[in-house]
Enzyme design. Structure first.
Site, PDB file in Angstrom:
ATOM      1  N   TYR A 141      36.184   5.421 -21.735  1.00  0.00           N
ATOM      2  CA  TYR A 141      36.016   4.323 -20.770  1.00  0.00           C
ATOM      3  C   TYR A 141      36.898   3.170 -21.229  1.00  0.00           C
ATOM      4  O   TYR A 141      36.662   2.593 -22.296  1.00  0.00           O
ATOM      5  CB  TYR A 141      34.545   3.891 -20.719  1.00  0.00           C
ATOM      6  CG  TYR A 141      33.595   5.086 -20.640  1.00  0.00           C
ATOM      7  CD1 TYR A 141      33.273   5.650 -19.407  1.00  0.00           C
ATOM      8  CD2 TYR A 141      33.065   5.656 -21.802  1.00  0.00           C
ATOM      9  CE1 TYR A 141      32.443   6.763 -19.340  1.00  0.00           C
ATOM     10  CE2 TYR A 141      32.236   6.768 -21.742  1.00  0.00           C
ATOM     11  CZ  TYR A 141      31.919   7.311 -20.513  1.00  0.00           C
ATOM     12  OH  TYR A 141      31.098   8.406 -20.446  1.00  0.00           O
TER      13      TYR A 141
ATOM     14  N   HIS B 222      28.845   6.290 -26.442  1.00  0.00           N
ATOM     15  CA  HIS B 222      27.571   7.030 -26.397  1.00  0.00           C
ATOM     16  C   HIS B 222      27.715   8.356 -27.140  1.00  0.00           C
ATOM     17  O   HIS B 222      28.813   8.727 -27.547  1.00  0.00           O
ATOM     18  CB  HIS B 222      27.107   7.238 -24.953  1.00  0.00           C
ATOM     19  CG  HIS B 222      28.054   7.998 -24.071  1.00  0.00           C
ATOM     20  ND1 HIS B 222      28.187   9.372 -24.122  1.00  0.00           N
ATOM     21  CD2 HIS B 222      28.928   7.584 -23.105  1.00  0.00           C
ATOM     22  CE1 HIS B 222      29.070   9.763 -23.212  1.00  0.00           C
ATOM     23  NE2 HIS B 222      29.556   8.707 -22.590  1.00  0.00           N
TER      24      HIS B 222
ATOM     25  N   ASP C 158      27.834  11.072 -11.783  1.00  0.00           N
ATOM     26  CA  ASP C 158      26.853  11.673 -12.689  1.00  0.00           C
ATOM     27  C   ASP C 158      25.600  11.878 -11.858  1.00  0.00           C
ATOM     28  O   ASP C 158      24.888  10.917 -11.540  1.00  0.00           O
ATOM     29  CB  ASP C 158      26.618  10.715 -13.872  1.00  0.00           C
ATOM     30  CG  ASP C 158      25.694  11.299 -14.929  1.00  0.00           C
ATOM     31  OD1 ASP C 158      24.966  12.258 -14.630  1.00  0.00           O
ATOM     32  OD2 ASP C 158      25.698  10.758 -16.060  1.00  0.00           O
TER      33      ASP C 158
ATOM     34  N   ARG D 275      34.154  10.815 -17.567  1.00  0.00           N
ATOM     35  CA  ARG D 275      33.146  11.586 -18.310  1.00  0.00           C
ATOM     36  C   ARG D 275      33.093  12.967 -17.687  1.00  0.00           C
ATOM     37  O   ARG D 275      33.243  13.102 -16.460  1.00  0.00           O
ATOM     38  CB  ARG D 275      31.762  10.922 -18.265  1.00  0.00           C
ATOM     39  CG  ARG D 275      30.696  11.736 -18.987  1.00  0.00           C
ATOM     40  CD  ARG D 275      29.406  10.954 -19.293  1.00  0.00           C
ATOM     41  NE  ARG D 275      28.682  10.511 -18.128  1.00  0.00           N
ATOM     42  CZ  ARG D 275      28.636   9.258 -17.682  1.00  0.00           C
ATOM     43  NH1 ARG D 275      29.317   8.309 -18.305  1.00  0.00           N
ATOM     44  NH2 ARG D 275      27.935   8.941 -16.606  1.00  0.00           N
TER      45      ARG D 275
ATOM     46  N   GLU E  12      28.675  15.932 -22.985  1.00  0.00           N
ATOM     47  CA  GLU E  12      29.183  14.920 -22.059  1.00  0.00           C
ATOM     48  C   GLU E  12      30.064  13.862 -22.721  1.00  0.00           C
ATOM     49  O   GLU E  12      29.747  12.672 -22.705  1.00  0.00           O
ATOM     50  CB  GLU E  12      28.011  14.241 -21.349  1.00  0.00           C
ATOM     51  CG  GLU E  12      26.883  13.749 -22.239  1.00  0.00           C
ATOM     52  CD  GLU E  12      25.773  13.087 -21.414  1.00  0.00           C
ATOM     53  OE1 GLU E  12      26.075  12.120 -20.704  1.00  0.00           O
ATOM     54  OE2 GLU E  12      24.620  13.531 -21.506  1.00  0.00           O
TER      55      GLU E  12
ATOM     56  N   GLU F  28      30.515  16.254 -17.904  1.00  0.00           N
ATOM     57  CA  GLU F  28      29.208  16.626 -18.458  1.00  0.00           C
ATOM     58  C   GLU F  28      28.745  17.966 -17.908  1.00  0.00           C
ATOM     59  O   GLU F  28      28.694  18.165 -16.689  1.00  0.00           O
ATOM     60  CB  GLU F  28      28.169  15.550 -18.086  1.00  0.00           C
ATOM     61  CG  GLU F  28      26.758  15.906 -18.520  1.00  0.00           C
ATOM     62  CD  GLU F  28      25.752  14.780 -18.306  1.00  0.00           C
ATOM     63  OE1 GLU F  28      25.951  13.950 -17.409  1.00  0.00           O
ATOM     64  OE2 GLU F  28      24.764  14.750 -19.063  1.00  0.00           O
TER      65      GLU F  28
ATOM     66  N   HIS G 213      22.292  15.389 -25.273  1.00  0.00           N
ATOM     67  CA  HIS G 213      20.850  15.164 -25.377  1.00  0.00           C
ATOM     68  C   HIS G 213      20.167  16.437 -24.922  1.00  0.00           C
ATOM     69  O   HIS G 213      20.773  17.254 -24.203  1.00  0.00           O
ATOM     70  CB  HIS G 213      20.408  13.942 -24.542  1.00  0.00           C
ATOM     71  CG  HIS G 213      20.829  13.979 -23.098  1.00  0.00           C
ATOM     72  ND1 HIS G 213      20.175  14.723 -22.142  1.00  0.00           N
ATOM     73  CD2 HIS G 213      21.861  13.382 -22.442  1.00  0.00           C
ATOM     74  CE1 HIS G 213      20.767  14.554 -20.964  1.00  0.00           C
ATOM     75  NE2 HIS G 213      21.815  13.761 -21.113  1.00  0.00           N
TER      76      HIS G 213
ATOM     77  N   HIS H  64      16.455  13.403 -20.232  1.00  0.00           N
ATOM     78  CA  HIS H  64      16.617  13.237 -21.686  1.00  0.00           C
ATOM     79  C   HIS H  64      15.362  13.850 -22.276  1.00  0.00           C
ATOM     80  O   HIS H  64      14.339  13.180 -22.427  1.00  0.00           O
ATOM     81  CB  HIS H  64      16.753  11.761 -22.071  1.00  0.00           C
ATOM     82  CG  HIS H  64      17.966  11.120 -21.466  1.00  0.00           C
ATOM     83  ND1 HIS H  64      18.112   9.762 -21.327  1.00  0.00           N
ATOM     84  CD2 HIS H  64      19.106  11.659 -20.954  1.00  0.00           C
ATOM     85  CE1 HIS H  64      19.280   9.503 -20.758  1.00  0.00           C
ATOM     86  NE2 HIS H  64      19.896  10.627 -20.518  1.00  0.00           N
TER      87      HIS H  64
ATOM     88  N   HIS I 242      25.733   2.944 -16.849  1.00  0.00           N
ATOM     89  CA  HIS I 242      24.562   3.218 -16.008  1.00  0.00           C
ATOM     90  C   HIS I 242      24.697   2.582 -14.615  1.00  0.00           C
ATOM     91  O   HIS I 242      23.720   2.112 -14.045  1.00  0.00           O
ATOM     92  CB  HIS I 242      23.279   2.735 -16.695  1.00  0.00           C
ATOM     93  CG  HIS I 242      22.921   3.552 -17.890  1.00  0.00           C
ATOM     94  ND1 HIS I 242      22.048   3.121 -18.870  1.00  0.00           N
ATOM     95  CD2 HIS I 242      23.309   4.785 -18.279  1.00  0.00           C
ATOM     96  CE1 HIS I 242      21.942   4.056 -19.803  1.00  0.00           C
ATOM     97  NE2 HIS I 242      22.690   5.077 -19.468  1.00  0.00           N
TER      98      HIS I 242
ATOM     99  N   ASP J 190       0.814  -1.218   0.000  1.00  0.00           N
ATOM    100  CA  ASP J 190       0.000   0.000   0.000  1.00  0.00           C
ATOM    101  C   ASP J 190       0.849   1.270   0.000  1.00  0.00           C
ATOM    102  O   ASP J 190       0.393   2.331   0.405  1.00  0.00           O
ATOM    103  CB  ASP J 190      -0.944   0.001   1.214  1.00  0.00           C
ATOM    104  CG  ASP J 190      -0.176  -0.162   2.513  1.00  0.00           C
ATOM    105  OD1 ASP J 190       1.066  -0.330   2.458  1.00  0.00           O
ATOM    106  OD2 ASP J 190      -0.806  -0.114   3.582  1.00  0.00           O
TER     107      ASP J 190
ATOM    108  N   ASP K  48      21.973  17.893 -14.998  1.00  0.00           N
ATOM    109  CA  ASP K  48      22.615  16.619 -15.341  1.00  0.00           C
ATOM    110  C   ASP K  48      24.110  16.884 -15.473  1.00  0.00           C
ATOM    111  O   ASP K  48      24.559  17.361 -16.503  1.00  0.00           O
ATOM    112  CB  ASP K  48      22.004  16.109 -16.658  1.00  0.00           C
ATOM    113  CG  ASP K  48      22.560  14.769 -17.090  1.00  0.00           C
ATOM    114  OD1 ASP K  48      23.330  14.165 -16.333  1.00  0.00           O
ATOM    115  OD2 ASP K  48      22.206  14.330 -18.216  1.00  0.00           O
TER     116      ASP K  48
END
Ligand code: GLY
Ligand code: MN
Ligand code: MN
Length: 441
Positions: free
Chosen positions: A392, A351, A261, A409, A388, A411, A355, A362, A244, A38, A272
């Site tokens: 890697y 990647h 990130d 990275r 970004e 960004e 974006h 996104h 991710h 619930d 972001d």
């Protein structure tokens, strides 16, 4: 609450509908979702619904009627009734009367009347505007309303002959941010920058990824952000090479990099930001080599952002710099042109560079005007996007050992301006010198 921007957006959508022959739009908000038994997930309105209304409660629907010319244009809100007993448990509900007054719609009704009223309102409309296929329950509800109108054919009513995906019109609008949106994006960016600075100050060998994550959650909430804009990625060492990664449960070790990130949401608007820094506060030689390369790629990408450039140009600029660097660091062999042509660089940079950013991290909006490589959208003032690039490097026999498990990275969030762009997230330290200086303190 300033309702003017929401009112303006409704008028703007109505004008677009009229230009395309008119009709009636149905824009429901998001349902509440059960997390377990619930208990529900924290409620977040649908982005399109929020964009047009600012109305925060679940079980609400906006109906817009384009009418003929300026006559007969209507925005109608359906929402939950007042319910004193439920309000004791779950808090304030506007109810239709207060909702109409506060949110500036032409009319408001109980959500209980929605299905029957929709069938009435849809009769003889030239078109229905709806996000077909987004939610099966809503698809069925809309189909039932259309069939209710069709059942009245013999008494002379016609169902809409056209169905438009309303998201196509709204996405075009959402692509160019209005001043109200830009102010919220700036606020979101400023809070996230403070949180990244805070993380750099607190990270150290022996801490855990989640203790650093906690600094973000604390800073976001402390400054009034309602939620993280997405699950924060706090990735130490090899975890930085998992794009991710959100487990955030590993101990931070001396000599490793930490890739974070993380961004927040302010009144619906996302930031972001990614920063990568050494857990012990000092970049090693190989870490600095990869970091400097990614930073150079980002600088080149940002320089490519201006009105008239295409969405693809920053990516193109970043890839050129990255590929040259991958050759210099002996991660790859060949020529810049050959590596770009073959796509071999995707082993280390898989990647894209940007974006759109807005209500959704996104964000909405087409990236191309049509099919083909030449159709990338032109950038225009008021668009917001991330920049970004990353690199890697997973362990492999053909990769110099010094670079194994380095993932970087960087960004930032960028607003396209009349002459170029403005970096909204410039307050998060980025150069090696600035990061090391902050961490020394
Ligand atoms: N944080 C998600 C992204 O960078 O796209
Ligand atoms: Mn990100
Ligand atoms: Mn991003």
């Amino acid at each position: 609450m300033n309702i003017t921007p929401f009112h303006q957006r409704r008028l703007s959508l109505l004008a677009r509908m009229s230009e395309a022959g008119g009709g009636l739009a149905v824009i429901p908000t998001a349902p509440e979702r059960v997390r377990n038994r619930d208990t529900t997930y924290p409620y977040r309105a649908d982005s399109y619904f929020h964009y047009l209304t600012g109305f925060p409660e679940p079980e609400a629907v906006l109906v817009l009627i384009a009418g003929r010319g300026n006559d007969g244009r209507q925005s109608i809100l359906f929402c939950r009734d007042k319910d004193v007993d439920k309000e004791i448990w779950d808090g304030f509900r506007h109810g239709p009367d207060a909702a109409r007054e506060t949110f500036g719609c032409d009319a408001a009704h109980s959500i209980k009347e929605f299905d029957s009223k929709l069938a009435e309102l849809l009769a003889d409309q030239p078109a229905l505007w709806f996000s077909i296929g987004h939610d099966a329950t809503w698809d069925a509800r809309i189909t039932a309303a259309l069939n209710a109108v069709r059942a009245q054919a013999r008494v002379g009513h016609r169902a809409p002959a056209l169905i438009h995906d309303v998201r196509a019109a709204l996405d075009e609008m959402r692509l160019i941010k209005d001043p109200h949106e830009i102010a919220l994006l700036q606020k979101s960016a400023a809070i996230a920058c403070t949180a990244h600075r805070r993380a750099m100050r607190c990270a150290a060998p022996g801490q855990y990824e989640y203790t650093v994550e906690a600094e973000f959650l604390h800073e976001f909430r402390r400054q009034g952000s309602q939620y993280p804009a997405y699950a924060p990625i706090v990735a130490g060492g090899a975890n930085a090479c998992v794009l991710h990664y959100i487990d955030n449960n590993r101990e931070l070790r001396d000599g490793e990099l930490l890739l974070i990130d993380a961004g927040c949401e302010v009144d619906g608007y996302a930031s972001d930001i990614t920063r990568t820094f050494p857990v012990n506060g000092r970049f090693s030689g190989p870490q600095a080599d990869v970091y400097a390369l990614v930073q150079d790629a980002q600088t080149a990408a940002i320089a490519a952002i201006k009105p008239g450039a295409t969405f693809h140009d920053p990516h193109d600029a970043a890839v050129r710099v990255l590929v040259q660097g991958m050759l210099d660091l002996k991660l790859l062999e060949g020529s810049v042109a050959g590596v770009i042509e073959s796509g071999a660089f995707k082993r280390f940079y898989m990647h894209r560079t940007s974006h759109w950013l807005g209500l959704d991290v996104h964000d909405a909006g087409a990236y191309k005007d049509g099919p083909g490589d030449q159709a990338w959208r032109s950038l225009a003032p008021g668009m917001t996007l991330t920049v970004e690039p990353g690199c890697y490097i997973r362990p492999a026999d053909d990769v110099p050992v010094a670079f194994h498990n380095i993932g970087v990275r960087i960004e930032d969030d960028v607003l396209v301006t009349q002459n170029g762009c403005e970096i909204l997230t410039a307050d998060a330290p980025k150069t090696i010198a600035a990061i090391e200086e902050l961490m020394r303190k």
